[in-house]
Design a protein around this motif. Structure first.
Motif, PDB file in Angstrom:
ATOM      1  N   VAL A 155      -8.144 -10.756  -1.652  1.00  0.00           N
ATOM      2  CA  VAL A 155      -6.694 -10.864  -1.777  1.00  0.00           C
ATOM      3  C   VAL A 155      -6.026  -9.724  -1.023  1.00  0.00           C
ATOM      4  O   VAL A 155      -6.415  -8.567  -1.155  1.00  0.00           O
ATOM      5  CB  VAL A 155      -6.264 -10.860  -3.263  1.00  0.00           C
ATOM      6  CG1 VAL A 155      -6.804  -9.632  -3.989  1.00  0.00           C
ATOM      7  CG2 VAL A 155      -4.749 -10.922  -3.392  1.00  0.00           C
ATOM      8  N   ARG A 156      -5.065 -10.082  -0.191  1.00  0.00           N
ATOM      9  CA  ARG A 156      -4.237  -9.104   0.492  1.00  0.00           C
ATOM     10  C   ARG A 156      -2.920  -8.962  -0.255  1.00  0.00           C
ATOM     11  O   ARG A 156      -2.460  -9.922  -0.878  1.00  0.00           O
ATOM     12  CB  ARG A 156      -3.969  -9.548   1.939  1.00  0.00           C
ATOM     13  CG  ARG A 156      -5.214  -9.632   2.797  1.00  0.00           C
ATOM     14  CD  ARG A 156      -4.926 -10.270   4.155  1.00  0.00           C
ATOM     15  NE  ARG A 156      -6.134 -10.292   4.955  1.00  0.00           N
ATOM     16  CZ  ARG A 156      -6.478  -9.353   5.832  1.00  0.00           C
ATOM     17  NH1 ARG A 156      -5.665  -8.319   6.039  1.00  0.00           N
ATOM     18  NH2 ARG A 156      -7.603  -9.430   6.503  1.00  0.00           N
ATOM     19  N   ASP A 157      -2.310  -7.789  -0.176  1.00  0.00           N
ATOM     20  CA  ASP A 157      -1.032  -7.646  -0.875  1.00  0.00           C
ATOM     21  C   ASP A 157       0.095  -8.377  -0.166  1.00  0.00           C
ATOM     22  O   ASP A 157       1.230  -8.413  -0.658  1.00  0.00           O
ATOM     23  CB  ASP A 157      -0.675  -6.176  -1.129  1.00  0.00           C
ATOM     24  CG  ASP A 157      -0.740  -5.294   0.108  1.00  0.00           C
ATOM     25  OD1 ASP A 157      -0.766  -5.852   1.228  1.00  0.00           O
ATOM     26  OD2 ASP A 157      -0.747  -4.063  -0.031  1.00  0.00           O
ATOM     27  N   THR A 158      -0.219  -9.002   0.973  1.00  0.00           N
ATOM     28  CA  THR A 158       0.746  -9.866   1.655  1.00  0.00           C
ATOM     29  C   THR A 158       0.549 -11.341   1.305  1.00  0.00           C
ATOM     30  O   THR A 158       1.331 -12.193   1.745  1.00  0.00           O
ATOM     31  CB  THR A 158       0.631  -9.701   3.183  1.00  0.00           C
ATOM     32  OG1 THR A 158      -0.739  -9.867   3.569  1.00  0.00           O
ATOM     33  CG2 THR A 158       1.129  -8.332   3.622  1.00  0.00           C
ATOM     34  N   ILE A 194       2.969  -2.514  -8.316  1.00  0.00           N
ATOM     35  CA  ILE A 194       1.974  -1.612  -7.729  1.00  0.00           C
ATOM     36  C   ILE A 194       0.681  -1.661  -8.550  1.00  0.00           C
ATOM     37  O   ILE A 194       0.555  -0.971  -9.573  1.00  0.00           O
ATOM     38  CB  ILE A 194       2.483  -0.153  -7.692  1.00  0.00           C
ATOM     39  CG1 ILE A 194       3.951  -0.089  -7.253  1.00  0.00           C
ATOM     40  CG2 ILE A 194       1.584   0.686  -6.795  1.00  0.00           C
ATOM     41  CD1 ILE A 194       4.238  -0.668  -5.898  1.00  0.00           C
ATOM     42  N   PRO A 195      -0.304  -2.493  -8.172  1.00  0.00           N
ATOM     43  CA  PRO A 195      -1.592  -2.495  -8.875  1.00  0.00           C
ATOM     44  C   PRO A 195      -2.374  -1.228  -8.505  1.00  0.00           C
ATOM     45  O   PRO A 195      -2.921  -1.122  -7.418  1.00  0.00           O
ATOM     46  CB  PRO A 195      -2.282  -3.765  -8.369  1.00  0.00           C
ATOM     47  CG  PRO A 195      -1.181  -4.594  -7.762  1.00  0.00           C
ATOM     48  CD  PRO A 195      -0.233  -3.580  -7.189  1.00  0.00           C
ATOM     49  N   TYR A 212       2.054  -4.095  -3.667  1.00  0.00           N
ATOM     50  CA  TYR A 212       1.560  -3.027  -2.800  1.00  0.00           C
ATOM     51  C   TYR A 212       0.257  -2.492  -3.391  1.00  0.00           C
ATOM     52  O   TYR A 212       0.226  -2.054  -4.547  1.00  0.00           O
ATOM     53  CB  TYR A 212       2.580  -1.889  -2.691  1.00  0.00           C
ATOM     54  CG  TYR A 212       3.845  -2.280  -1.972  1.00  0.00           C
ATOM     55  CD1 TYR A 212       4.043  -1.945  -0.633  1.00  0.00           C
ATOM     56  CD2 TYR A 212       4.857  -2.984  -2.628  1.00  0.00           C
ATOM     57  CE1 TYR A 212       5.212  -2.304   0.039  1.00  0.00           C
ATOM     58  CE2 TYR A 212       6.024  -3.347  -1.969  1.00  0.00           C
ATOM     59  CZ  TYR A 212       6.192  -3.007  -0.641  1.00  0.00           C
ATOM     60  OH  TYR A 212       7.354  -3.373   0.013  1.00  0.00           O
ATOM     61  N   PHE A 213      -0.814  -2.503  -2.594  1.00  0.00           N
ATOM     62  CA  PHE A 213      -2.105  -1.950  -3.028  1.00  0.00           C
ATOM     63  C   PHE A 213      -2.254  -0.541  -2.449  1.00  0.00           C
ATOM     64  O   PHE A 213      -2.591  -0.392  -1.270  1.00  0.00           O
ATOM     65  CB  PHE A 213      -3.261  -2.815  -2.530  1.00  0.00           C
ATOM     66  CG  PHE A 213      -3.308  -4.211  -3.084  1.00  0.00           C
ATOM     67  CD1 PHE A 213      -2.718  -4.532  -4.294  1.00  0.00           C
ATOM     68  CD2 PHE A 213      -3.983  -5.212  -2.396  1.00  0.00           C
ATOM     69  CE1 PHE A 213      -2.776  -5.817  -4.813  1.00  0.00           C
ATOM     70  CE2 PHE A 213      -4.055  -6.501  -2.899  1.00  0.00           C
ATOM     71  CZ  PHE A 213      -3.450  -6.817  -4.109  1.00  0.00           C
ATOM     72  N   PRO A 214      -2.053   0.513  -3.232  1.00  0.00           N
ATOM     73  CA  PRO A 214      -2.228   1.881  -2.713  1.00  0.00           C
ATOM     74  C   PRO A 214      -3.701   2.297  -2.767  1.00  0.00           C
ATOM     75  O   PRO A 214      -4.119   3.132  -3.558  1.00  0.00           O
ATOM     76  CB  PRO A 214      -1.362   2.711  -3.667  1.00  0.00           C
ATOM     77  CG  PRO A 214      -1.437   1.962  -4.967  1.00  0.00           C
ATOM     78  CD  PRO A 214      -1.548   0.503  -4.616  1.00  0.00           C
ATOM     79  N   PRO A 217      -5.325  -3.752   1.378  1.00  0.00           N
ATOM     80  CA  PRO A 217      -3.958  -3.230   1.436  1.00  0.00           C
ATOM     81  C   PRO A 217      -3.338  -3.429   2.810  1.00  0.00           C
ATOM     82  O   PRO A 217      -3.918  -3.041   3.818  1.00  0.00           O
ATOM     83  CB  PRO A 217      -4.145  -1.739   1.126  1.00  0.00           C
ATOM     84  CG  PRO A 217      -5.523  -1.431   1.616  1.00  0.00           C
ATOM     85  CD  PRO A 217      -6.334  -2.684   1.416  1.00  0.00           C
ATOM     86  N   VAL A 218      -2.190  -4.046   2.845  1.00  0.00           N
ATOM     87  CA  VAL A 218      -1.452  -4.238   4.085  1.00  0.00           C
ATOM     88  C   VAL A 218      -0.046  -3.657   3.941  1.00  0.00           C
ATOM     89  O   VAL A 218       0.375  -2.813   4.730  1.00  0.00           O
ATOM     90  CB  VAL A 218      -1.367  -5.730   4.478  1.00  0.00           C
ATOM     91  CG1 VAL A 218      -0.559  -5.895   5.771  1.00  0.00           C
ATOM     92  CG2 VAL A 218      -2.762  -6.324   4.638  1.00  0.00           C
ATOM     93  N   ASN A 219       0.672  -4.113   2.917  1.00  0.00           N
ATOM     94  CA  ASN A 219       2.051  -3.655   2.713  1.00  0.00           C
ATOM     95  C   ASN A 219       2.149  -2.142   2.581  1.00  0.00           C
ATOM     96  O   ASN A 219       3.067  -1.516   3.112  1.00  0.00           O
ATOM     97  CB  ASN A 219       2.648  -4.316   1.470  1.00  0.00           C
ATOM     98  CG  ASN A 219       3.165  -5.719   1.736  1.00  0.00           C
ATOM     99  OD1 ASN A 219       3.520  -6.055   2.859  1.00  0.00           O
ATOM    100  ND2 ASN A 219       3.195  -6.544   0.703  1.00  0.00           N
ATOM    101  N   ALA A 220       1.202  -1.548   1.835  1.00  0.00           N
ATOM    102  CA  ALA A 220       1.249  -0.098   1.620  1.00  0.00           C
ATOM    103  C   ALA A 220       1.176   0.658   2.942  1.00  0.00           C
ATOM    104  O   ALA A 220       1.917   1.621   3.179  1.00  0.00           O
ATOM    105  CB  ALA A 220       0.110   0.339   0.697  1.00  0.00           C
TER     106      ALA A 220
END
Length: 352
Positions: free
Chosen positions: A128-131, A168-169, A243-245, A306-309
């Motif tokens: 899973v991507r955050d997008t 924010i997971p 957003y995956f930090p 993580p993409v969005n982060a």
């Protein structure tokens, strides 16, 4: 002037608060920061920071509404609980009322738990991507995890209230935090204190490789996100605002090997090698985690991308190699600071 409201009971938020008020330039310098606390002791601990301290029971909807409206809060950074939907409901409704009275846009930043996107956490969709359309996929899962249910409430209620939301997971957090309150993370200190108490380092029968982040990198992400909000930049929010930090993976068996050697060198455990937990029940009892979550905590991996982060411009500094090299510092931090117990699902961004 934007007004930011955060709850510093979890130390991850204390570290965020400390970073916010240390800014000498940029959009955060001009922001008015309020810190929500639960106890008089926290009031005393934070009273010298130069921020507005608000003692409030976040489970009391009327008290929360009064706190948000009377202090003219525009942005809430929420880390108090990832599982209690009543708390997020109260905060979002209060922001909705504040928006109606001020006519200004309001924002809710919700801290969740990354392990719900692993097979052990009930995630059936693999990578899973955050997008990705995460919100729609979460709605498809019938036996929803309480953390997932709370996240869904955040997105739906914020939309209904006209509040802009972000989810924010938070992955496994490690490292010594800053600020005036608790400074340790959840998982690593739990393993260290348990190993010292029972004179042995345990590992699970299955290796896990959870996504991880150092507290300083996590704080940098929250700062960056908040600055983007203050600057009114068009960034993904609401149903697209995940957003995956994440900065790297952590391989648990490698961690336990390093911990066993380091603790044995200090004379704190009997053997320099880890043993396998006798049972999941004993692991949950010794570590102080809920039995139903113990496999997710101890063996999950997940395939989060993580993409969005990173699109925000986030640049974490820590990787797995530097983390493993720092484990002796983790032991030292536990021995110096380990005074308050924490629960991983209540305080996802915590660095107690």
């Amino acid at each position: 002037m934007a007004r930011i409201f955060s709850s510093p009971a979890p130390p991850g938020t204390c570290s965020i608060l400390a970073e916010f008020i240390s800014r000498t330039s940029g959009p955060l310098k001009a922001a008015n920061v309020s810190a929500a606390v639960r106890s008089e002791g926290q009031v005393q601990s934070l009273s010298n920071l130069g921020v507005n301290i608000v003692q409030v029971d976040v489970s009391n909807e009327l008290a929360v509404k009064e706190a948000v409206v009377s202090n003219e809060i525009d942005i809430v950074i929420h880390t108090a609980s990832a599982v209690d939907s009543h708390i997020v409901s109260a905060l979002i409704k209060a922001l909705g009322q504040r928006r109606e009275s001020s006519g200004q846009e309001n924002y809710f930043i919700h801290s969740s738990v990354a392990t719900i996107f692993s097979a052990e956490g009930g995630w059936p969709f693999g990578e899973v991507r955050d997008t990705d359309p995460i919100f729609e996929k979460e709605k498809e899962i019938e036996a929803a995890h309480p953390v997932r249910k709370t996240g869904i409430v955040v997105t739906e209620l914020a939309k209904a209230q006209g509040v802009t939301s972000f989810n924010i997971p938070v992955p496994q957090v490690y490292g010594r935090g800053s600020g005036e309150w608790r400074k340790l993370s959840v998982s690593i200190p739990a393993y260290i204190r348990t190993s010292i108490k029972h004179k042995v380092v345990y590992k699970f029968d299955k290796d896990g490789s959870p996504h991880s982040v150092h507290i300083s990198d996590l704080v940098a992400f929250y700062v960056l996100l908040t600055e983007k909000i203050l600057q009114k930049e068009p960034i993904p929010s609401g149903e697209k605002g995940y957003y995956f930090p994440i900065s790297h993976r952590t391989h648990w068996w490698a961690v336990m090997e390093r911990l066993a050697k380091a603790l044995h060198a200090r004379g704190l455990v009997m053997e320099p090698k880890p043993e396998v937990w006798p049972s999941d029940d004993i692991a949950a009892e010794y570590l102080g985690f809920q039995r139903r979550h113990i496999r997710a905590i101890g063996t999950s991996s997940g395939q989060l991308v993580p993409v969005n982060a990173y699109r925000l411009g986030w640049q974490p500094k820590w990787d797995e190699e530097t983390f493993l090299a720092s484990l002796d510092d983790e032991i030292q931090a536990v021995q110096e600071l380990d005074t308050v117990k924490s629960t991983v699902f209540d305080n996802p961004a915590s660095n107690e």
